[in-house]
Design a protein around this motif. Structure first.
Motif, PDB file in Angstrom:
ATOM      1  N   LEU A  83       0.805  -1.217   0.000  1.00 31.89           N
ATOM      2  CA  LEU A  83       0.000   0.000   0.000  1.00 31.89           C
ATOM      3  C   LEU A  83       0.844   1.275   0.000  1.00 31.89           C
ATOM      4  O   LEU A  83       0.349   2.339  -0.365  1.00 31.89           O
ATOM      5  CB  LEU A  83      -0.922   0.018   1.229  1.00 31.89           C
ATOM      6  N   VAL A  84       2.080   1.178   0.447  1.00 34.31           N
ATOM      7  CA  VAL A  84       2.920   2.372   0.572  1.00 34.31           C
ATOM      8  C   VAL A  84       3.099   3.027  -0.799  1.00 34.31           C
ATOM      9  O   VAL A  84       3.475   2.377  -1.771  1.00 34.31           O
ATOM     10  CB  VAL A  84       4.301   2.022   1.171  1.00 34.31           C
ATOM     11  N   GLY A  85       2.799   4.316  -0.856  1.00 29.35           N
ATOM     12  CA  GLY A  85       2.942   5.065  -2.088  1.00 29.35           C
ATOM     13  C   GLY A  85       1.735   4.999  -3.001  1.00 29.35           C
ATOM     14  O   GLY A  85       1.690   5.689  -4.025  1.00 29.35           O
ATOM     15  N   LYS A  86       0.745   4.175  -2.629  1.00 27.03           N
ATOM     16  CA  LYS A  86      -0.456   4.059  -3.448  1.00 27.03           C
ATOM     17  C   LYS A  86      -1.636   4.712  -2.734  1.00 27.03           C
ATOM     18  O   LYS A  86      -1.599   4.978  -1.541  1.00 27.03           O
ATOM     19  CB  LYS A  86      -0.787   2.590  -3.732  1.00 27.03           C
ATOM     20  N   SER A  87      -2.702   4.941  -3.481  1.00 30.80           N
ATOM     21  CA  SER A  87      -3.962   5.374  -2.882  1.00 30.80           C
ATOM     22  C   SER A  87      -4.868   4.156  -2.765  1.00 30.80           C
ATOM     23  O   SER A  87      -4.621   3.114  -3.383  1.00 30.80           O
ATOM     24  CB  SER A  87      -4.628   6.448  -3.736  1.00 30.80           C
ATOM     25  N   LEU A  88      -5.933   4.298  -1.977  1.00 32.50           N
ATOM     26  CA  LEU A  88      -6.872   3.184  -1.855  1.00 32.50           C
ATOM     27  C   LEU A  88      -7.528   2.878  -3.191  1.00 32.50           C
ATOM     28  O   LEU A  88      -7.848   1.725  -3.490  1.00 32.50           O
ATOM     29  CB  LEU A  88      -7.930   3.519  -0.803  1.00 32.50           C
ATOM     30  N   ALA A  89      -7.723   3.921  -4.005  1.00 33.02           N
ATOM     31  CA  ALA A  89      -8.351   3.723  -5.311  1.00 33.02           C
ATOM     32  C   ALA A  89      -7.442   2.958  -6.266  1.00 33.02           C
ATOM     33  O   ALA A  89      -7.902   2.139  -7.062  1.00 33.02           O
ATOM     34  CB  ALA A  89      -8.732   5.072  -5.917  1.00 33.02           C
ATOM     35  N   SER A  90      -6.134   3.202  -6.196  1.00 32.93           N
ATOM     36  CA  SER A  90      -5.206   2.572  -7.140  1.00 32.93           C
ATOM     37  C   SER A  90      -4.718   1.212  -6.670  1.00 32.93           C
ATOM     38  O   SER A  90      -4.081   0.485  -7.427  1.00 32.93           O
ATOM     39  CB  SER A  90      -3.993   3.491  -7.364  1.00 32.93           C
ATOM     40  N   SER A  91      -5.010   0.853  -5.422  1.00 35.37           N
ATOM     41  CA  SER A  91      -4.554  -0.429  -4.893  1.00 35.37           C
ATOM     42  C   SER A  91      -5.671  -1.465  -4.994  1.00 35.37           C
ATOM     43  O   SER A  91      -6.809  -1.158  -5.349  1.00 35.37           O
ATOM     44  CB  SER A  91      -4.138  -0.281  -3.425  1.00 35.37           C
ATOM     45  N   THR A  92      -5.325  -2.699  -4.648  1.00 28.96           N
ATOM     46  CA  THR A  92      -6.307  -3.792  -4.658  1.00 28.96           C
ATOM     47  C   THR A  92      -6.722  -4.159  -3.246  1.00 28.96           C
ATOM     48  O   THR A  92      -7.138  -5.286  -2.993  1.00 28.96           O
ATOM     49  CB  THR A  92      -5.711  -5.020  -5.357  1.00 28.96           C
ATOM     50  N   PHE A  93      -6.614  -3.195  -2.324  1.00 29.17           N
ATOM     51  CA  PHE A  93      -6.861  -3.500  -0.916  1.00 29.17           C
ATOM     52  C   PHE A  93      -8.283  -4.025  -0.690  1.00 29.17           C
ATOM     53  O   PHE A  93      -8.482  -5.054  -0.040  1.00 29.17           O
ATOM     54  CB  PHE A  93      -6.625  -2.260  -0.061  1.00 29.17           C
ATOM     55  N   ARG A  94      -9.296  -3.331  -1.224  1.00 28.26           N
ATOM     56  CA  ARG A  94     -10.683  -3.747  -1.002  1.00 28.26           C
ATOM     57  C   ARG A  94     -10.938  -5.145  -1.561  1.00 28.26           C
ATOM     58  O   ARG A  94     -11.552  -5.997  -0.910  1.00 28.26           O
ATOM     59  CB  ARG A  94     -11.641  -2.762  -1.668  1.00 28.26           C
TER      60      ARG A  94
END
Length: 643
Positions: A351-362
């Protein structure tokens, strides 16, 4: 003790301010700016430094840095880098057995609801353990245990988490392997003075610092630490997100009807998240992201007022009912229930350096972020646009299995211990035996033992014990192999255990330190600092070095500060006629005690969010502690090693 003013001026000017020196100073300044501003990740910054030094070296376009390509990449093969890599793996092996967690639970049982005992237990576990396991994973392991302990004992976590970080720093100075800074400093000391650190070289001073620092944490720190996190265990109120929670009814003509939750989140162009779906008075949970929205569903949303207005204007959703105002209201009674939990983002997380929108966290964890803390600021809206940084703490709503998956990955530190943790407790004896072997084959003076036994018994075979003394790099790598062979670690877990950004940082700053030495930059700075000998005795200059290193470490990496400060310290000591090794120790200890800011040491970042701290809290508690330990440490060095 003192130098004449004329002599000092000559010494200070003995090294000319050449183009080479100016170029290296410029690279150092660039490194400081990038480390402080975090414009680039630290591992990328390290690679950039290597490239610049090689391009401006003898194998590049000009020879300003005097760093060849071989020297430019020598940080990767440096014994300090390899040793740190191996120790990170060994620490991970200890962590996976659950040994530290078991000690933490015993600590919690001892502490109960008494805050003073909670504080003593926190220090008593974090300090000594950090002397033999890298203090970074120790804090990562203990954060959820201490947080649960605080809530169970009706104590604000703010009162315990910062002392946890500080105590781990004290413990890191007990042995050579307590922190990567010690290992790196030992390598630099070997290169500059021909005197590396032994395993217990500074243990006596480390014990003094641990006791003195612990006394401060128990007596003074509680008066200075505010209760940033309320004693009540309610995240909704703690993060003040009541106004961002609401309920809406999906009308028959809504554009959301027939869409899954995941699709609906992408479809809605507003700053909103669907937290729960209530259908026929039952909260639907699993699998949440693939649930299909129907007409008449009640959606519990996280949204700001502007978003709600836009939703109402579209006439597809109708505000209704009373939105949840507490954590208990937000968590349904159905099983398996979704719960709220805090997770800390460490270095190396995807997640470091990414936004929640650009990551696959959800998608990866089927979890929703309700708010997060970043550098003391609580972010409640437009979160998808914000870049996640190391140390950020996310307030997440997820089902138990999702939280278990978050706990099992090294990408996050979950600030709540799982109910059924997956530890390899049966491997504890193997892991402990391996660590004892790593330490023993390095620390025990086998040559002396063998000679004494041979002399006492007349058995010459005892002389062979001298061959058992091995460098820490060799024993640490052997320990890694042993942990895999014993099943403490799986082969695939080795790579996940390494903090690669730390390895790249070491590889980048080591040649930078070499450039500072080879161009004469260290001589020039040493001469300038030696000028303070006109006004200060040698012990005063030593104290200045301690304080200055502590300040530098507060804004850049502790490893970078050691590499930059040690050559200058050795040169200064030589010029004023003091013992260079004493100056090496002062810089090493100061670099491992970054109390003043949350960014100078990774353990400070780990507790930043869960403790609800502000930047000023580190200054309020850390400044008196830094000053106090500067006196204790310098006095200890003078008494134990002299000047």
């Amino acid at each position: 003790m003192f130098l004449l003013g004329h002599s000092v001026s000559v010494l200070a000017l003995g090294t000319p301010l050449s183009t080479d020196v100016l170029v290296v100073f410029g690279i150092v300044l660039l490194a400081l700016v990038l480390f402080v501003t975090e414009l680039l990740p630290i591992d990328v910054t390290a690679i950039l430094l290597m490239v610049i030094m090689m391009v401006l070296g003898p194998d590049g376009v000009v020879n300003f840095t005097r760093i060849s390509t071989t020297e430019g990449v020598s940080g990767f093969s440096n014994p300090a880098t390899i040793t740190v890599l191996a120790m990170l793996i060994l620490s991970s092996g200890i962590s996976r057995t659950g040994l530290v967690q078991i000690l933490g639970r015993k600590m919690a049982a001892f502490a109960g609801e008494n805050r003073n005992r909670q504080l003593l237990a926190t220090i008593g576990v974090a300090g000594p353990v950090s002397g033999f396991i890298n203090n970074t994973p120790v804090v990562a392991i203990l954060v959820p245990i201490i947080t649960d302990l605080a809530h169970a004992g009706k104590t604000s976590p703010s009162k315990l988490l910062l002392p946890l970080s500080y105590a781990s720093m004290f413990g890191g100075m007990l042995t050579l392997i307590g922190t990567s800074t010690n290992i790196l400093a030992s390598d630099v000391s070997a290169r500059l003075l021909g005197r590396p650190f032994s395993m217990f070289e500074f243990t006596s001073l480390g014990v003094i610092v641990l006791l003195a620092g612990s006394l401060y944490l128990v007596t003074v720190a509680p008066r200075l630490l505010p209760e940033r996190v309320p004693v009540e265990d309610d995240y909704v109120r703690e993060y003040a997100i009541e106004e961002y929670l609401t309920e809406v009814v999906v009308e028959a003509d809504s554009s959301l009807v027939g869409k899954t939750v995941d699709t609906a989140i992408r479809h809605v162009e507003f700053d909103a998240d669907i937290l729960q779906i209530v259908r026929d008075d039952e909260a639907l949970i699993e699998p949440f992201g693939r649930l299909t929205i129907r007409s008449g569903d009640v959606l519990r949303l996280r949204a700001d007022r502007d978003t709600l207005t836009q939703l109402a204007d579209r006439d597809t959703l109708t505000l209704t009912g009373s939105p949840p105002r507490t954590e208990a209201e937000l968590e349904p009674d159905t099983e398996p229930a979704q719960t709220l939990v805090e997770i800390v983002v460490p270095r190396g997380s995807f997640l470091v350096g990414k936004s929640l929108a650009s990551s696959t966290f959800r998608q990866r964890y089927d979890a929703t972020v309700l708010a997060f803390r970043s550098r003391g600021e609580t972010v409640r809206d437009h979160m998808d646009r914000r870049r996640i940084r190391v140390g950020d703490t996310l307030l997440v709503q997820a089902a138990p299995d999702s939280i278990d998956r978050l706990s099992d990955t090294d990408d996050f530190i979950v600030a709540h211990e799982p109910d059924e943790p997956h530890y390899r407790t049966e491997k504890i004896p193997h892991a402990v035996a391996i660590m004892l072997g790593v330490v023993g084959f390095t620390a025990v003076p086998w040559a002396s033992v063998g000679g004494a036994l041979a002399g006492a018994t007349g058995v010459a075979a005892f002389d062979a014990l001298a061959a058992l003394s091995l460098p820490i790099m060799v024993t640490a790598l052997a320990g890694v192999v042993a942990m895999v062979a014993a099943g403490v670690l799986a082969p695939t877990e080795i790579y996940d255990a390494v903090e690669w950004d730390v390895i790249f940082l070491l590889a980048g700053v080591i040649p930078l330190g070499m450039a500072l030495e080879q161009t004469g930059g260290a001589d020039l700075l040493g001469g300038l600092v030696a000028a303070t000998g006109v006004y200060l005795p040698a012990v005063g200059v030593l104290w200045v070095f301690y304080l200055f290193t502590g300040l530098v470490t507060g804004v850049i990496s502790n490893n970078a500060s050691v590499v930059l400060m040690l050559p200058v310290a050795v040169e200064t000591a030589t010029r004023i006629g003091a013992d260079p090794f004493s100056f090496v120790l002062a810089v090493t200890f100061a670099a491992s005690t970054a109390f003043l800011t949350p960014v100078g040491y990774q353990t400070n970042l780990f507790v930043y969010g869960p403790g609800g701290y502000k930047f000023v809290d580190y200054v309020r508690v850390g400044a008196p502690l830094q000053l106090f330990l500067s006196v204790v440490t310098v006095a200890g060095i003078v008494v134990l090693w002299g000047l």
